[in-house]
Design a protein around this motif. Structure first.
Motif, PDB file in Angstrom:
ATOM      1  N   GLY A  35       0.795  -1.221   0.000  1.00 25.14           N
ATOM      2  CA  GLY A  35       0.000   0.000   0.000  1.00 25.14           C
ATOM      3  C   GLY A  35       0.827   1.270   0.000  1.00 25.14           C
ATOM      4  O   GLY A  35       0.325   2.329   0.373  1.00 25.14           O
ATOM      5  N   SER A  36       2.088   1.172  -0.422  1.00 24.96           N
ATOM      6  CA  SER A  36       2.971   2.331  -0.393  1.00 24.96           C
ATOM      7  C   SER A  36       3.928   2.280  -1.579  1.00 24.96           C
ATOM      8  O   SER A  36       4.585   1.257  -1.817  1.00 24.96           O
ATOM      9  N   VAL A  37       4.008   3.400  -2.287  1.00 25.69           N
ATOM     10  CA  VAL A  37       4.953   3.499  -3.403  1.00 25.69           C
ATOM     11  C   VAL A  37       6.380   3.443  -2.869  1.00 25.69           C
ATOM     12  O   VAL A  37       7.255   2.793  -3.461  1.00 25.69           O
ATOM     13  N   LYS A  38       6.616   4.095  -1.742  1.00 27.53           N
ATOM     14  CA  LYS A  38       7.961   4.140  -1.154  1.00 27.53           C
ATOM     15  C   LYS A  38       8.466   2.731  -0.836  1.00 27.53           C
ATOM     16  O   LYS A  38       9.601   2.391  -1.165  1.00 27.53           O
ATOM     17  N   SER A  39       7.632   1.908  -0.228  1.00 24.30           N
ATOM     18  CA  SER A  39       8.044   0.538   0.114  1.00 24.30           C
ATOM     19  C   SER A  39       8.292  -0.289  -1.140  1.00 24.30           C
ATOM     20  O   SER A  39       9.267  -1.047  -1.210  1.00 24.30           O
ATOM     21  N   ALA A  40       7.432  -0.151  -2.124  1.00 24.69           N
ATOM     22  CA  ALA A  40       7.595  -0.909  -3.364  1.00 24.69           C
ATOM     23  C   ALA A  40       8.889  -0.516  -4.074  1.00 24.69           C
ATOM     24  O   ALA A  40       9.636  -1.378  -4.546  1.00 24.69           O
ATOM     25  N   LEU A  41       9.175   0.784  -4.133  1.00 23.03           N
ATOM     26  CA  LEU A  41      10.408   1.238  -4.782  1.00 23.03           C
ATOM     27  C   LEU A  41      11.648   0.836  -3.992  1.00 23.03           C
ATOM     28  O   LEU A  41      12.688   0.523  -4.572  1.00 23.03           O
ATOM     29  N   LEU A  42      11.548   0.824  -2.673  1.00 21.03           N
ATOM     30  CA  LEU A  42      12.675   0.399  -1.843  1.00 21.03           C
ATOM     31  C   LEU A  42      13.025  -1.064  -2.119  1.00 21.03           C
ATOM     32  O   LEU A  42      14.199  -1.420  -2.255  1.00 21.03           O
ATOM     33  N   ILE A  43      12.016  -1.895  -2.243  1.00 15.22           N
ATOM     34  CA  ILE A  43      12.256  -3.303  -2.534  1.00 15.22           C
ATOM     35  C   ILE A  43      12.822  -3.475  -3.943  1.00 15.22           C
ATOM     36  O   ILE A  43      13.774  -4.229  -4.156  1.00 15.22           O
ATOM     37  N   LEU A  44      12.265  -2.761  -4.906  1.00 19.10           N
ATOM     38  CA  LEU A  44      12.764  -2.868  -6.285  1.00 19.10           C
ATOM     39  C   LEU A  44      14.183  -2.323  -6.434  1.00 19.10           C
ATOM     40  O   LEU A  44      14.920  -2.755  -7.316  1.00 19.10           O
ATOM     41  N   SER A  45      14.564  -1.384  -5.579  1.00 17.84           N
ATOM     42  CA  SER A  45      15.918  -0.817  -5.674  1.00 17.84           C
ATOM     43  C   SER A  45      16.985  -1.832  -5.292  1.00 17.84           C
ATOM     44  O   SER A  45      18.169  -1.611  -5.553  1.00 17.84           O
ATOM     45  N   ASN A  46      16.600  -2.936  -4.700  1.00 17.01           N
ATOM     46  CA  ASN A  46      17.562  -3.978  -4.328  1.00 17.01           C
ATOM     47  C   ASN A  46      17.909  -4.908  -5.485  1.00 17.01           C
ATOM     48  O   ASN A  46      18.825  -5.723  -5.359  1.00 17.01           O
ATOM     49  N   ILE A  47      17.204  -4.826  -6.580  1.00 13.53           N
ATOM     50  CA  ILE A  47      17.478  -5.693  -7.725  1.00 13.53           C
ATOM     51  C   ILE A  47      18.901  -5.496  -8.255  1.00 13.53           C
ATOM     52  O   ILE A  47      19.625  -6.480  -8.446  1.00 13.53           O
ATOM     53  N   PRO A  48      19.363  -4.251  -8.486  1.00  8.08           N
ATOM     54  CA  PRO A  48      20.746  -4.098  -8.962  1.00  8.08           C
ATOM     55  C   PRO A  48      21.776  -4.646  -7.974  1.00  8.08           C
ATOM     56  O   PRO A  48      22.790  -5.226  -8.381  1.00  8.08           O
ATOM     57  N   LEU A  49      21.520  -4.493  -6.684  1.00  7.44           N
ATOM     58  CA  LEU A  49      22.452  -5.028  -5.695  1.00  7.44           C
ATOM     59  C   LEU A  49      22.500  -6.551  -5.762  1.00  7.44           C
ATOM     60  O   LEU A  49      23.569  -7.152  -5.621  1.00  7.44           O
ATOM     61  N   GLY A  50      21.359  -7.173  -5.988  1.00 11.82           N
ATOM     62  CA  GLY A  50      21.325  -8.620  -6.134  1.00 11.82           C
ATOM     63  C   GLY A  50      22.070  -9.095  -7.369  1.00 11.82           C
ATOM     64  O   GLY A  50      22.763 -10.114  -7.327  1.00 11.82           O
ATOM     65  N   VAL A  51      21.951  -8.347  -8.456  1.00 17.17           N
ATOM     66  CA  VAL A  51      22.663  -8.707  -9.688  1.00 17.17           C
ATOM     67  C   VAL A  51      24.169  -8.601  -9.479  1.00 17.17           C
ATOM     68  O   VAL A  51      24.931  -9.509  -9.854  1.00 17.17           O
ATOM     69  N   VAL A  52      24.611  -7.513  -8.866  1.00 12.91           N
ATOM     70  CA  VAL A  52      26.044  -7.327  -8.601  1.00 12.91           C
ATOM     71  C   VAL A  52      26.556  -8.435  -7.692  1.00 12.91           C
ATOM     72  O   VAL A  52      27.616  -9.022  -7.934  1.00 12.91           O
ATOM     73  N   GLY A  53      25.801  -8.757  -6.646  1.00  9.87           N
ATOM     74  CA  GLY A  53      26.208  -9.826  -5.743  1.00  9.87           C
ATOM     75  C   GLY A  53      26.286 -11.167  -6.443  1.00  9.87           C
ATOM     76  O   GLY A  53      27.198 -11.957  -6.200  1.00  9.87           O
TER      77      GLY A  53
END
Length: 81
Positions: A35-53
């Motif tokens: 129910g929050s754009v901020k939470s959804a974007l925070l979770i999606l922002s972890n995708i690049p970190l997962g790729v790098v890892g």
């Protein structure tokens, strides 16, 4: 050689369409769940970190990062030898 290049170009053009649509649909699901754009974007922002890892883990373990030039559908059509 030319056929492999054409297959790669087709796959890349398909991915240019499918990946953004998939990320948007995942965003919609996350927004619906939290129910929050901020939470959804925070979770999606972890995708690049997962790729790098993931890539770093492959480098550390010396596992090659490669994709077969042949598509799965063409392998299914091959006759066993």
């Amino acid at each position: 050689m030319g056929g492999e290049f054409e297959n790669q170009q087709r796959a890349m053009s398909r991915l240019r369409l499918i990946v953004p649509i998939s990320v948007f649909l995942i965003f919609l699901l996350l927004f619906n769940a939290f129910g929050s754009v901020k939470s959804a974007l925070l979770i999606l922002s972890n995708i690049p970190l997962g790729v790098v890892g993931g890539v770093l883990a492959l480098l550390v373990t010396h596992i090659p990062l490669s994709v077969s030039a042949r598509s799965a559908s063409s392998r299914c059509l091959d006759k066993p030898s």
